[in-house]
Design a protein around this motif. Sequence first.
Motif: not given
Length: 299
Positions: A158-182
């Motif tokens: 939320k801080m990143m989005t509100d500030f106007g910077v694009r998050p680069e979602i770093e995923v190190f395993d499949t569960g991380h990608l699952w939570f990124a979708k959430k």
Amino acid sequence: MPLAMNREVFITCAVTGSGDTASTSRHVPRSPKEIAAAAVEAAKAGAAVAHIHVRDPETGAPSRKNELYKEVTDRIRQAEIDIVLNITAGMGGEIVFGSVEEPLPLAASADVIGASERFAPIAECAPEICTLDCGSMNFNLQDYIMANTPGTLRAMAKMMTDFGVRPEIEVFDTGHLWFAKKLVEEGHIEDPVLVQLCMGVPWGAPNDLTTFMAMVSAVPPTWTFSAFGIGRDAMAYPAAAVLAGGNIRVGLEDNLYIAKGQLATNGQLVERAVNIVENMGGKVIGPDEVRRKLKLTKR
């Protein structure tokens, strides 16, 4: 699944990282001046994005001092060549237990801070992209956990989005990608979504093509992804990432060698990645094209 080669590829160079590599290779930059010079070198070689960590200039140890980030970003912005700035927000979640039998108190090397403090270098430097490590994991060493709880990740996204910077979602395993979708589903991260697949980091997703393609298959088709592997397989990943429809990350954060026994510079690693893309019939795109693609705000 059929191949879906990406023919317009951007390259990210992770120029220094935070690992214990500065004592292994003389090419790993330490000071803000050296780190900025490495980013400029990468840009001249063809990188569109520079991923930035900072180090203690004297010892080479990882640091998260705002003044070091500020000096690096100021130097890059004053350079004669353009590159998209991507600053890490991953520091400050290092839980290091005391021992197997007496985990508490934490070891002196532990570094655990709050979400706002982790975001502070981003607010100070206003890059176009910053990283969001999208989960916790046992990270290589015996008693070290990389801690990124759901609550912390929601707050930082939320801080990143509100500030106007694009998050680069770093995923190190499949569960991380699952939570990124959430996070995207909940509106904490907005389109266009950018994800980095981090392969081969113990003890996350192993560095094999079966796991890599499983990760790729789980990335929504509207998202933009990049990928890297570490160590001796790192320079095979540019080809794998492009063939799978993605973009490329290389750099001394991930790999110190250009060939067996031959230490690399960041520029050499980027040049090799450029050659791979062009020999496969693709085109390497520059920072302005990346900004348009990802709707970045250059400050």
